[in-house]
Design an enzyme around this catalytic site. Structure first.
Site, PDB file in Angstrom:
ATOM      1  N   GLU A 290       0.813  -1.215   0.000  1.00  0.00           N
ATOM      2  CA  GLU A 290       0.000   0.000   0.000  1.00  0.00           C
ATOM      3  C   GLU A 290       0.850   1.270   0.000  1.00  0.00           C
ATOM      4  O   GLU A 290       0.889   2.013   0.982  1.00  0.00           O
ATOM      5  CB  GLU A 290      -0.916   0.000   1.226  1.00  0.00           C
ATOM      6  CG  GLU A 290      -1.901  -1.151   1.249  1.00  0.00           C
ATOM      7  CD  GLU A 290      -2.607  -1.310   2.574  1.00  0.00           C
ATOM      8  OE1 GLU A 290      -3.629  -2.019   2.611  1.00  0.00           O
ATOM      9  OE2 GLU A 290      -2.132  -0.720   3.590  1.00  0.00           O
ATOM     10  N   PRO A 291       1.538   1.569  -1.097  1.00  0.00           N
ATOM     11  CA  PRO A 291       2.288   2.823  -1.152  1.00  0.00           C
ATOM     12  C   PRO A 291       1.343   4.017  -1.196  1.00  0.00           C
ATOM     13  O   PRO A 291       0.348   4.019  -1.909  1.00  0.00           O
ATOM     14  CB  PRO A 291       3.091   2.698  -2.450  1.00  0.00           C
ATOM     15  CG  PRO A 291       2.268   1.775  -3.307  1.00  0.00           C
ATOM     16  CD  PRO A 291       1.632   0.803  -2.346  1.00  0.00           C
ATOM     17  N   GLY A 292       1.618   5.011  -0.410  1.00  0.00           N
ATOM     18  CA  GLY A 292       0.833   6.249  -0.416  1.00  0.00           C
ATOM     19  C   GLY A 292       1.765   7.433  -0.466  1.00  0.00           C
ATOM     20  O   GLY A 292       1.921   8.098  -1.484  1.00  0.00           O
ATOM     21  N   ARG A 293       2.473   7.668   0.659  1.00  0.00           N
ATOM     22  CA  ARG A 293       3.427   8.763   0.742  1.00  0.00           C
ATOM     23  C   ARG A 293       4.442   8.731  -0.409  1.00  0.00           C
ATOM     24  O   ARG A 293       4.748   9.758  -1.024  1.00  0.00           O
ATOM     25  CB  ARG A 293       4.173   8.669   2.083  1.00  0.00           C
ATOM     26  CG  ARG A 293       5.150   9.785   2.337  1.00  0.00           C
ATOM     27  CD  ARG A 293       6.113   9.416   3.467  1.00  0.00           C
ATOM     28  NE  ARG A 293       5.433   8.932   4.649  1.00  0.00           N
ATOM     29  CZ  ARG A 293       5.130   9.677   5.700  1.00  0.00           C
ATOM     30  NH1 ARG A 293       5.432  10.957   5.695  1.00  0.00           N
ATOM     31  NH2 ARG A 293       4.542   9.128   6.758  1.00  0.00           N
ATOM     32  N   ARG A 330       2.082  18.800  10.077  1.00  0.00           N
ATOM     33  CA  ARG A 330       3.019  17.713  10.357  1.00  0.00           C
ATOM     34  C   ARG A 330       4.157  18.127  11.290  1.00  0.00           C
ATOM     35  O   ARG A 330       4.643  17.312  12.064  1.00  0.00           O
ATOM     36  CB  ARG A 330       3.590  17.140   9.051  1.00  0.00           C
ATOM     37  CG  ARG A 330       2.540  16.423   8.207  1.00  0.00           C
ATOM     38  CD  ARG A 330       3.171  15.749   6.986  1.00  0.00           C
ATOM     39  NE  ARG A 330       4.049  14.664   7.346  1.00  0.00           N
ATOM     40  CZ  ARG A 330       5.363  14.698   7.242  1.00  0.00           C
ATOM     41  NH1 ARG A 330       5.976  15.782   6.766  1.00  0.00           N
ATOM     42  NH2 ARG A 330       6.102  13.663   7.595  1.00  0.00           N
ATOM     43  N   CYS A 361      -2.927  32.015  15.692  1.00  0.00           N
ATOM     44  CA  CYS A 361      -2.755  32.486  17.060  1.00  0.00           C
ATOM     45  C   CYS A 361      -2.433  31.286  17.941  1.00  0.00           C
ATOM     46  O   CYS A 361      -3.245  30.835  18.747  1.00  0.00           O
ATOM     47  CB  CYS A 361      -4.029  33.195  17.524  1.00  0.00           C
ATOM     48  SG  CYS A 361      -3.840  34.047  19.090  1.00  0.00           S
ATOM     49  N   TYR A 390      -0.059  13.918   3.250  1.00  0.00           N
ATOM     50  CA  TYR A 390      -0.407  14.276   4.618  1.00  0.00           C
ATOM     51  C   TYR A 390      -0.338  15.778   4.883  1.00  0.00           C
ATOM     52  O   TYR A 390      -0.097  16.196   6.010  1.00  0.00           O
ATOM     53  CB  TYR A 390       0.467  13.514   5.622  1.00  0.00           C
ATOM     54  CG  TYR A 390       0.335  12.031   5.471  1.00  0.00           C
ATOM     55  CD1 TYR A 390      -0.842  11.375   5.845  1.00  0.00           C
ATOM     56  CD2 TYR A 390       1.346  11.263   4.910  1.00  0.00           C
ATOM     57  CE1 TYR A 390      -0.983  10.004   5.678  1.00  0.00           C
ATOM     58  CE2 TYR A 390       1.210   9.902   4.743  1.00  0.00           C
ATOM     59  CZ  TYR A 390       0.046   9.277   5.124  1.00  0.00           C
ATOM     60  OH  TYR A 390      -0.103   7.925   4.955  1.00  0.00           O
TER      61      TYR A 390
END
Length: 434
Positions: A290-293, A330, A361, A390
């Site tokens: 499951e490659p995503g990044r 992140r 703020c 992400y």
């Protein structure tokens, strides 16, 4: 440059997908997410080719949509022949409404509600990845209501710590995900699953974590999972023809990060699967990952406009931008490191140390500390590299700040994939007082 989709043109400006980032900032405004579609497609093709060569013809990469979930991405995944991993009903809706074939979708999640499960069944999701015994029972009943036999995988926890950030480790025994092999719970759920009348157990799933550069955790998972499949086959007389080893390959965010050869890692992992299957005398299952990044991260750049440069003698320098933790949380979550450039002077020596601060703020609204950039001034364009994963998917409207647009670049042309939010969008769900 850090990745092949970035460049520096004759004017010294940073380019993405061959286009000048200053021109893009003027046309689309800032903050803006940029994505090189050609890079994304190239990564999909690399994975498909490597899987076919080293895992076998039936094996397939499964895009992990949590990294970036927008309709345009699912259209690309469908066109490239990828499968898709969805972790919520919202992701399923996005994929389905984009025309992605639901038979090629896998539905994950450690706490799927009955409504989630009914929705997945109604869409015809190919495989639901069952996380525990309660979900197994619930899904069996829902499949019975629908008059179908639903194909499933079981999420198994192999008991591996890949030594990444503790918030993105998912494969150790003490995890909210899955059923652990060392505790005996994995065998318990397999034994229960094979007895269900309305479920078809096709195989197992595991995931050891994210942002992993070393092949060793995946190889360890392969050892453990193949041994477990063999033991279940011997004990219960069942065949488990599918094994999803999860995702987690790392991506270079800075020059200090190690280089990673994805094809060579897949080759080495394929050899490990072959050796383990031969050792235990079982047929090699269909291997999924499951490659995503690693598909979308490097394709992305976020552009900001500098508002102020504040120097506090004896302390630090602050460069404030017109975005921050709402569009990129992140750093606040993981202290993630980035490469940051003054986009107009991308090739010059970066010797100005600063903290890049957002506009919220909130004292923790930072993008980087100790960053080295070419000293900017008000109105300059700052580029944060490797933001395709992400960033948009985790974005919020904190301080009622609208989310930026997503602009896709393909074959030298840019187009809007997700429009910029307006103030009216942010307040659209508010109920006017009587």
């Amino acid at each position: 440059m850090l990745h092949s989709c970035y460049g520096i043109n004759a004017a010294g400006h940073l380019t993405v997908g061959g286009l000048d980032t200053l021109d893009l900032a003027r046309e689309y405004g800032t903050p803006v997410y940029l994505l090189d579609e050609d890079h994304i497609r190239g990564m999909c093709r690399m994975y498909k080719s490597a899987f076919a060569q080293y895992f076998g013809g039936t094996s397939a990469p499964v895009y992990a949509g949590k990294a970036l979930c927008i309709k345009r991405l699912y259209r690309i995944m469908a066109e490239e022949g990828m499968k898709a991993d969805c972790v919520s009903s919202g992701e399923l809706f996005t994929a389905s409404s984009a025309g992605f074939p639901m038979a090629d979708a896998f539905f994950h999640g450690n706490n799927k509600t009955d409504e989630d499960l009914r929705y997945a069944v109604s869409l015809g999701v190919g495989h639901i990845v069952v996380d525990g015994l309660e979900e197994l029972d619930a899904l069996d009943g829902i499949a019975a209501e629908a008059g179908i036999r639903q194909h499933i995988l079981l999420r198994i926890t192999p008991g591996i710590d890949p030594h990444t950030h503790k918030k993105i480790v998912t494969g150790n025994v003490d995890s909210k995900f899955g059923s652990a092999i060392p505790t005996g719970q994995a065998e318990e759920i397999v034994a229960a699953a094979v007895k269900k009348q309305h479920l078809i157990l096709d195989g197992l799933h595991c995931h050891v974590g994210s942002q992993i550069f070393d092949i060793e955790p995946f190889a360890d998972a392969a050892d453990i999972m193949i041994a477990f499949i063999a033991s279940m086959q011997a004990k219960y007389g069942i065949t488990l023809p599918m094994l999803n080893i999860g995702g987690g390959f790392g991506v270079r965010y800075t020059e200090d990060d190690p280089q990673i050869d994805y094809v060579d890692n897949i080759r080495a992992l394929g050899e490990k699967f072959d050796a383990q299957c031969a050792r235990y005398g079982i047929a090699k299952p269909m291997i999924l990952m499951e490659p995503g990044r690693s598909i979308v991260a490097a394709a992305g750049v976020t552009l900001y406009t500098v508002g102020s440069v504040k120097e506090i003698p004896g302390f630090r320098n602050y460069v404030s931008i017109d975005g921050g933790m709402p569009d990129n949380p992140r750093y606040a979550l993981y202290q993630s490191r980035y490469t940051i450039l003054n986009a107009a002077r991308a090739g010059e020596s970066a010797d100005y140390e600063c903290t890049v601060a957002g506009r919220c703020c909130e004292s923790g609204d930072l993008i980087a500390e100790g960053a080295k950039i070419v000293k900017p001034q008000r109105g300059d364009t700052l580029a944060v590299l490797v933001t395709g994963a992400y960033n948009y998917s985790m974005a919020s409207n904190y301080n009622r700040i609208p989310r930026p647009p997503v602009v896709m670049i393909s074959s030298g042309k840019a187009s809007v994939a997700v429009r910029r939010e307006t103030f009216a969008d942010v307040a659209a769900l508010d109920i006017d007082p009587a």
